[in-house]
Every structure is written in structure tokens, then in C-alpha cells.
Scaffold this motif. Structure first.
Motif, PDB file in Angstrom:
ATOM      1  N   HIS A 149       7.589 -16.595  19.691  1.00  0.00           N
ATOM      2  CA  HIS A 149       7.568 -16.862  18.252  1.00  0.00           C
ATOM      3  C   HIS A 149       8.754 -17.691  17.781  1.00  0.00           C
ATOM      4  O   HIS A 149       8.597 -18.567  16.923  1.00  0.00           O
ATOM      5  CB  HIS A 149       7.535 -15.533  17.489  1.00  0.00           C
ATOM      6  N   ALA A 150       9.937 -17.429  18.313  1.00  0.00           N
ATOM      7  CA  ALA A 150      11.143 -18.095  17.815  1.00  0.00           C
ATOM      8  C   ALA A 150      11.290 -19.531  18.302  1.00  0.00           C
ATOM      9  O   ALA A 150      12.230 -20.219  17.907  1.00  0.00           O
ATOM     10  CB  ALA A 150      12.382 -17.286  18.209  1.00  0.00           C
ATOM     11  N   MET A 151      10.395 -19.975  19.164  1.00  0.00           N
ATOM     12  CA  MET A 151      10.423 -21.344  19.688  1.00  0.00           C
ATOM     13  C   MET A 151      11.687 -21.634  20.489  1.00  0.00           C
ATOM     14  O   MET A 151      12.118 -22.785  20.593  1.00  0.00           O
ATOM     15  CB  MET A 151      10.266 -22.394  18.558  1.00  0.00           C
ATOM     16  N   LEU A 152      12.302 -20.589  21.043  1.00  0.00           N
ATOM     17  CA  LEU A 152      13.521 -20.789  21.826  1.00  0.00           C
ATOM     18  C   LEU A 152      13.212 -21.497  23.143  1.00  0.00           C
ATOM     19  O   LEU A 152      13.934 -22.393  23.562  1.00  0.00           O
ATOM     20  CB  LEU A 152      14.208 -19.445  22.081  1.00  0.00           C
ATOM     21  N   ARG A 153      12.124 -21.062  23.781  1.00  0.00           N
ATOM     22  CA  ARG A 153      11.657 -21.766  24.971  1.00  0.00           C
ATOM     23  C   ARG A 153      10.731 -22.901  24.547  1.00  0.00           C
ATOM     24  O   ARG A 153       9.951 -22.769  23.615  1.00  0.00           O
ATOM     25  CB  ARG A 153      10.896 -20.814  25.894  1.00  0.00           C
ATOM     26  N   HIS A 154      10.872 -24.024  25.206  1.00  0.00           N
ATOM     27  CA  HIS A 154      10.027 -25.189  24.916  1.00  0.00           C
ATOM     28  C   HIS A 154      10.229 -25.710  23.493  1.00  0.00           C
ATOM     29  O   HIS A 154       9.304 -26.290  22.909  1.00  0.00           O
ATOM     30  CB  HIS A 154       8.548 -24.854  25.148  1.00  0.00           C
TER      31      HIS A 154
END
Length: 207
Positions: free
Chosen positions: A180-185
Motif C-alpha cells: 500500500h505505501a508504494m515503498l517497493r517499486h
């Protein structure tokens, strides 16, 4: 009473379109005020910067800081998005508007996208109710969702995308392994939003 705010990322003198960047939030009983330093706000700073770079001085880009942190019964982030469209309209005139939001900001972008000033909507991991609907006819819409999102269910967002597609040009993209947090990718989300908005809002030859 608290008021929403606009934070400029890029303000070119001859803008051809305007992008408003909407942050996420959460539901809390006390409905606290938005801090410029909360993670949901900071998460959208690089998204706004990427869009501004992609616009090459042709897109005005502003981040919206909502009046409240959650989705209240009296005022919602949709109201804040409409307020922001009024403000940029006063500044830039009758330019097409693109909305991009994450989580609850994605929901706000889709629902506020019914405004006739809006030409494009991007929702990143949008937190949606399964019954959410909007008449986005004439707009281009992109939903980008991580397959490992455990906060905003991808299946629920896909169901809403299917409903919106009956009246609008809606594209669905999945980001395998992203949460959800868009930390990966993170670059995948940022690039998708920037490319989609420049392609939709700027005429050929400008990009």
C-alpha cells in the motif's frame, strides 16, 4: 475552522494544464488536522516532483493539503479537491486539470473527477468502497494497484474500475509485489502517473 492548503511544486509562467496531487489519510475518531510532515503527505512529494519533471515546464503542479486527516461526514477530501480546482482556476484560468491521488486521495481523485474541469485522473492504490461510482465520461482514468496491498483491497478497486469503465476510458495496471505505501517499486507508480498525465494533458509535440 481548518482550511485546505495548496503547496506549489512547479508554477510555469505559460502552463498548458494543471495537476493536483492528493494525499491519503486515515479514519480517526478525533478527525485530526493534516500535518505537512505526516507520511501520507510526504509520500506524494516525489510523485509531484516526477510529474513536474515530466511536464518540462508545461504543467503547473500543486499538492493539496486537506483540511482534515480523514474522510469526515461533513467535509471530505473531495471538497478539498474542488476547493483546490477553484484556486488554480483563479490563478491559471480555464486550463484542463489532472488529478492524482494515493489511498483515500485516490478515492477523492476518482469522485472529484466528475468536475467538468478534469481531463485525467490517476488513482494509486486507491482505498475504495465497492459501491463507489462516478460519471467520468470524457476523461481518461488510470488505476495502479500493488498486488500485495493489504490496506486497500485490489479486488475492490478492480470492481470499481469495471463499473467506471462502462462510461469512461479506464485503464487498470497491477504492480506485482507492491504494497500500500508504494515503498517497493515506487518508481513504477511515479512513472505511471507522470507518463499518463503528460500524455493526456499535453498536446503532441510539446512532450
Amino acid at each position: 475552522m481548518s482550511q485546505p492548503r495548496l503547496v506549489a511544486t512547479r508554477t510555469p509562467p505559460r502552463a498548458e494544464a494543471v495537476v493536483l496531487v492528493l494525499h491519503g489519510g486515515d479514519q480517526r475518531p478525533e478527525d485530526p488536522l493534516v500535518s505537512p510532515w505526516q507520511l501520507s503527505v510526504l509520500r506524494m512529494v516525489p510523485v509531484a516532483a516526477r510529474i513536474a519533471r515530466a511536464g518540462r515546464g508545461r504543467l503547473a503542479v500543486h499538492r493539496v493539503l486537506n483540511a482534515r486527516r480523514g474522510w469526515g461526514t461533513g467535509r471530505t477530501p473531495v471538497d478539498d479537491a474542488r476547493w483546490a480546482m477553484d484556486r488554480v482556476g483563479e490563478r491559471y484560468g480555464d486550463l484542463p486539470v489532472g488529478l492524482v491521488g494515493h489511498s483515500l486521495g485516490g478515492r477523492a481523485a476518482l469522485l472529484a473527477g466528475q468536475d467538468p474541469r478534469v481531463a485525467a485522473v490517476v488513482a494509486l492504490n486507491p482505498w475504495l468502497h465497492r459501491a463507489d461510482d462516478a460519471d467520468l465520461a470524457g476523461r481518461r482514468v488510470l488505476l495502479v494497484h500493488g498486488t500485495e496491498d493489504r490496506v486497500a483491497e485490489p479486488e475492490r478497486a478492480r470492481a470499481v474500475a469495471d463499473r467506471l469503465r462502462r462510461r469512461a476510458d479506464v485503464e487498470w495496471r497491477e504492480v506485482p509485489g507492491a504494497g500500500h505505501a508504494m515503498l517497493r517499486h515506487r518508481p513504477v507508480f511515479e512513472r505511471a502517473a507522470a507518463d499518463f498525465l503528460t500524455e493526456t494533458l499535453l498536446p503532441p509535440g510539446v512532450r
